[in-house]
Every structure is written in structure tokens, then in C-alpha cells.
Design a protein around this motif. Structure first.
Motif, short mmCIF file in Angstrom:
data_model
loop_
_atom_site.label_atom_id
_atom_site.label_comp_id
_atom_site.label_asym_id
_atom_site.label_seq_id
_atom_site.Cartn_x
_atom_site.Cartn_y
_atom_site.Cartn_z
N LEU A 111 28.44 44.14 36.07
CA LEU A 111 29.72 44.06 36.75
C LEU A 111 29.73 42.96 37.81
O LEU A 111 30.79 42.40 38.12
CB LEU A 111 30.07 45.42 37.35
N ARG A 112 28.57 42.64 38.34
CA ARG A 112 28.49 41.50 39.26
C ARG A 112 28.76 40.19 38.51
O ARG A 112 29.49 39.33 39.01
CB ARG A 112 27.09 41.45 39.89
N VAL A 113 28.16 40.05 37.33
CA VAL A 113 28.43 38.85 36.51
C VAL A 113 29.91 38.76 36.18
O VAL A 113 30.51 37.68 36.23
CB VAL A 113 27.58 38.87 35.23
N ALA A 114 30.53 39.91 35.84
CA ALA A 114 31.96 39.91 35.55
C ALA A 114 32.76 39.44 36.76
O ALA A 114 33.70 38.64 36.63
CB ALA A 114 32.40 41.31 35.13
N ALA A 115 32.39 39.93 37.94
CA ALA A 115 33.11 39.53 39.16
C ALA A 115 32.98 38.03 39.41
O ALA A 115 33.91 37.39 39.89
CB ALA A 115 32.59 40.33 40.35
N GLU A 116 31.83 37.48 39.08
CA GLU A 116 31.58 36.07 39.36
C GLU A 116 32.19 35.13 38.32
O GLU A 116 32.65 34.03 38.66
CB GLU A 116 30.08 35.82 39.44
N HIS A 117 32.21 35.54 37.04
CA HIS A 117 32.51 34.58 35.98
C HIS A 117 33.64 34.99 35.03
O HIS A 117 34.11 34.13 34.28
CB HIS A 117 31.26 34.34 35.14
N ALA A 118 34.06 36.24 35.00
CA ALA A 118 34.91 36.72 33.91
C ALA A 118 36.39 36.55 34.19
O ALA A 118 36.85 36.64 35.33
CB ALA A 118 34.60 38.19 33.62
N ASP A 119 37.13 36.33 33.11
CA ASP A 119 38.58 36.49 33.12
C ASP A 119 38.96 37.90 32.74
O ASP A 119 40.06 38.36 33.03
CB ASP A 119 39.22 35.51 32.14
N HIS A 127 35.77 54.98 37.58
CA HIS A 127 34.63 54.71 38.46
C HIS A 127 34.15 53.27 38.30
O HIS A 127 33.90 52.56 39.31
CB HIS A 127 33.49 55.68 38.15
N LYS A 128 34.02 52.80 37.06
CA LYS A 128 33.53 51.43 36.83
C LYS A 128 34.51 50.41 37.40
O LYS A 128 34.08 49.37 37.93
CB LYS A 128 33.33 51.19 35.33
N ILE A 129 35.80 50.68 37.29
CA ILE A 129 36.79 49.76 37.87
C ILE A 129 36.58 49.65 39.37
O ILE A 129 36.66 48.57 39.96
CB ILE A 129 38.22 50.24 37.54
N GLY A 130 36.30 50.79 40.01
CA GLY A 130 36.03 50.76 41.45
C GLY A 130 34.82 49.91 41.79
O GLY A 130 34.82 49.16 42.79
N VAL A 131 33.77 50.02 40.98
CA VAL A 131 32.56 49.22 41.22
C VAL A 131 32.87 47.73 41.01
O VAL A 131 32.44 46.88 41.81
CB VAL A 131 31.42 49.67 40.29
N LEU A 132 33.61 47.41 39.96
CA LEU A 132 33.98 46.02 39.71
C LEU A 132 34.80 45.46 40.87
O LEU A 132 34.56 44.33 41.33
CB LEU A 132 34.77 45.91 38.40
N ASP A 133 35.75 46.23 41.35
CA ASP A 133 36.57 45.78 42.48
C ASP A 133 35.71 45.49 43.71
O ASP A 133 35.94 44.52 44.44
CB ASP A 133 37.63 46.82 42.81
N ALA A 134 34.70 46.34 43.95
CA ALA A 134 33.81 46.13 45.09
C ALA A 134 33.02 44.83 44.94
O ALA A 134 32.84 44.08 45.91
CB ALA A 134 32.87 47.32 45.24
N HIS A 135 32.53 44.55 43.73
CA HIS A 135 31.83 43.29 43.49
C HIS A 135 32.76 42.10 43.72
O HIS A 135 32.34 41.07 44.27
CB HIS A 135 31.26 43.25 42.08
#
Length: 323
Positions: free
Chosen positions: A186-194, A208-216
């Protein structure tokens, strides 16, 4: 402002499908008006199936479909960073995008199926190293697809004054990161993903995963709304009506995102499958959109005429998790 749900078709041909069957799925999906056709990128069957007629290459398939379809978007969920070096992968993606007149999207993942790697002699390092490779591959591919010249020096991959010509038809090819690992993926997604995709999880896990992604995203200084979110939804073969309420809820949860309906390519003309797809299309056409002040429950109220009473109850129960 309104945010529509994209409803996309997803297939797993490593479980058994020929190119002709995949073409039939893609053409039927295009005829029905679905937004995209995505396929997995695997070389080995999983579980107790014959997998015949054998594996098909994902990007060769998409290259052929690029010439035999005209409107539907095409992509992988997901191409493993262990399968292809990022430079040659970006060249393939750019060429297929040009062949399709700008309809390609790329899904990237770290890879997980060790038996598949062993079968075909593909190196399969430990999880930590694979995730590091994913981050570097995403950075390399993004540069090659979106910049004129790319130089990158990483621990696993490097590029030196690399060009990707001819250029893709799209000025910006969407890159999806697949997986649910909370520390690295999810950190990679936050840094590089569309876009970010996770397959076959419960609504609670998805939230829950959406919340983690938002935090990253906040940690890397990126607005969370820049990243689209997608979840794979299954299909019941024996009685599709039993799943309609859950499916409706799943689509509503994806407001502003993507819902991927998983199909079996061999059953593209199955009347049960086609009935299910027609329902999903009707649901999308029933005004399943919202503005910034409307809740998923309010949207569901507009779609309830398509549902049976017990299906409405189940859909409401799931949607409430996100209210």
C-alpha cells in the motif's frame, strides 16, 4: 460533481481458456457496454482444474485484442514484477497502447505464486525483496511511459537515458498496484499508483485497507483522492439472484472507483452469466452515481427498484459499513 462506478470484466485464463474464448469475452463485454476487460497474468493453473488448453501470455493476448476490439479498455491485474524487466515491459505496454489507440492500463504486483515461478524457471526471491522490486519497477515503468527520457538507479533495476519510442497513444497510461500488504504494497500504491486493486475481500477488510492506503498517501504528501480503488467481485453460477443484493452493495461501495466482475471465459454465452451481466449493466444505468453530499444509502434507494426485498436488506447491511 458526480463520480460514476466503472464496472469492468476480469478473467483468469490460467484456469483454462483459449485466445478465442478470451476474445469472445472481450467482444461480449464491449457489446454490453462494460468499461474494460482485464485479465490475470499467470502461467500456471491454480487448484483442482485442468487449466487446458494451457497458459496464454497476457501481453500477447492484449496486443491481439487491441486490434479486434474498438472501445473497451484493456489491462492486466496484475503483471508480476518478477516476470519481466521494467524496461522491456514498458516497451510492450506502450506498443499495445498504440495498437489500441490509447485504451491500455497496466496492473503491477509483487508476485506470490511460488509454484509458477519454479515451473518456468523464474527467480522467486523472498517477500521483502519482491516488494522492493515492485517499488523500483513501478518507478521505472512510470518514467518510461510518461517521460521522454528516464534514468533510474536502484538496487534491483537501473535505467540510463532510456527512451520508450514510439510513444504510447495516451499521454498518461494508468498504473494499478495490486495487493493488500499494509506496510509495503500500500505504500508503493501511495507513491506510484493511479489505482489500487485488491481481490475478493469482505467489505470490512476493504474499508480497513482503504484507511491504510489513505494514511500512506498523507505520509507521502499525496491527496488520497488521486488513487482509484478497485475490488474483485465473484459470480455465483447456480443461482445468480442469490448474489444480486451483495453485488449491488459491492457496486455501490465502489462509488468513484471500480468494480471488477470475475467471469469464466468458457461460459461467456452461459444464460446465467449473461443474465447476471445484464443486471449489472442495468444497475449501473439506474443512476448509481452521487454528488459529494450524497451517501451510498441514498444512492441505493434509487437502485432498489431492481432488487427483491431480501436483497435490499442485505445490500443495506453491507453499505452501512461505509456510511
Amino acid at each position: 460533481m458526480t463520480d460514476a462506478i466503472d464496472i469492468r470484466i476480469f478473467t483468469e485464463p490460467q484456469q483454462g481458456a483459449s485466445y478465442d474464448q478470451l476474445l469472445a469475452v472481450a467482444l461480449e463485454s464491449e457489446r454490453l457496454g462494460f468499461d474494460a476487460f482485464f485479465r490475470s497474468d499467470h502461467y500456471l493453473k491454480m487448484g483442482d482444474v485442468d487449466g487446458l488448453p494451457g497458459p496464454t501470455d497476457a501481453w500477447l493476448t492484449l496486443a491481439a485484442l487491441a486490434r479486434e476490439t474498438s472501445t473497451i479498455r484493456l489491462g492486466t491485474l496484475v503483471t508480476s514484477a518478477t516476470f519481466r524487466l521494467p524496461g522491456p515491459l514498458a516497451i510492450s505496454v506502450a506498443q499495445v497502447d498504440a495498437m489500441s489507440s490509447g485504451r491500455v492500463e497496466l496492473g503491477l504486483g509483487a508476485g506470490w505464486f511460488d509454484d509458477e515461478h519454479a515451473a518456468y524457471g523464474i527467480p522467486f526471491p523472498g517477500a521483502g525483496e519482491r516488494l522492493d522490486q515492485l517499488g523500483e519497477a513501478a518507478a521505472c515503468v512510470r518514467g518510461l511511459l510518461h517521460d521522454e527520457v528516464t534514468t533510474f538507479a536502484g538496487r534491483h533495476f537501473s535505467l540510463t537515458d532510456a527512451r520508450n519510442e514510439p510513444r504510447p497513444a495516451q499521454p498518461h497510461i494508468p498504473i494499478w498496484i495490486g495487493g493488500g500488504g499494509e506496510k509495503k504494497t500500500l505504500r508503493v500504491a501511495a507513491e506510484h499508483a493511479d489505482g489500487w486493486n485488491i481481490p475478493f475481500v469482505s467489505p470490512e477488510t476493504f474499508a480497513h485497507k482503504i484507511g491504510v492506503l489513505d494514511a500512506h498517501c498523507e505520509q507521502v504528501g499525496r491527496p488520497p483522492g488521486e488513487i482509484r480503488r478497485a475490488v474483485n467481485l465473484g459470480l455465483a453460477w447456480d443461482d445468480w439472484q442469490e448474489l444480486v443484493g451483495v453485488m449491488a452493495a459491492g457496486l455501490l461501495l465502489m462509488i468513484g472507483g471500480v468494480a471488477l466482475i470475475t467471469l469464466h471465459p468458457r461460459r461467456v454465452r452461459d444464460p446465467v452469466q449473461r443474465g447476471y451481466l445484464e443486471f449489472c449493466r442495468r444497475l449501473a444505468d439506474a443512476g448509481v452515481i452521487r454528488d459529494g453530499h450524497e451517501t451510498p444509502l441514498q444512492v441505493l434507494a434509487r437502485a432498489e427498484r431492481l432488487l427483491e426485498p431480501d436483497q435490499v436488506v442485505r445490500a443495506r447491511r453491507i453499505v452501512r459499513l461505509y456510511n
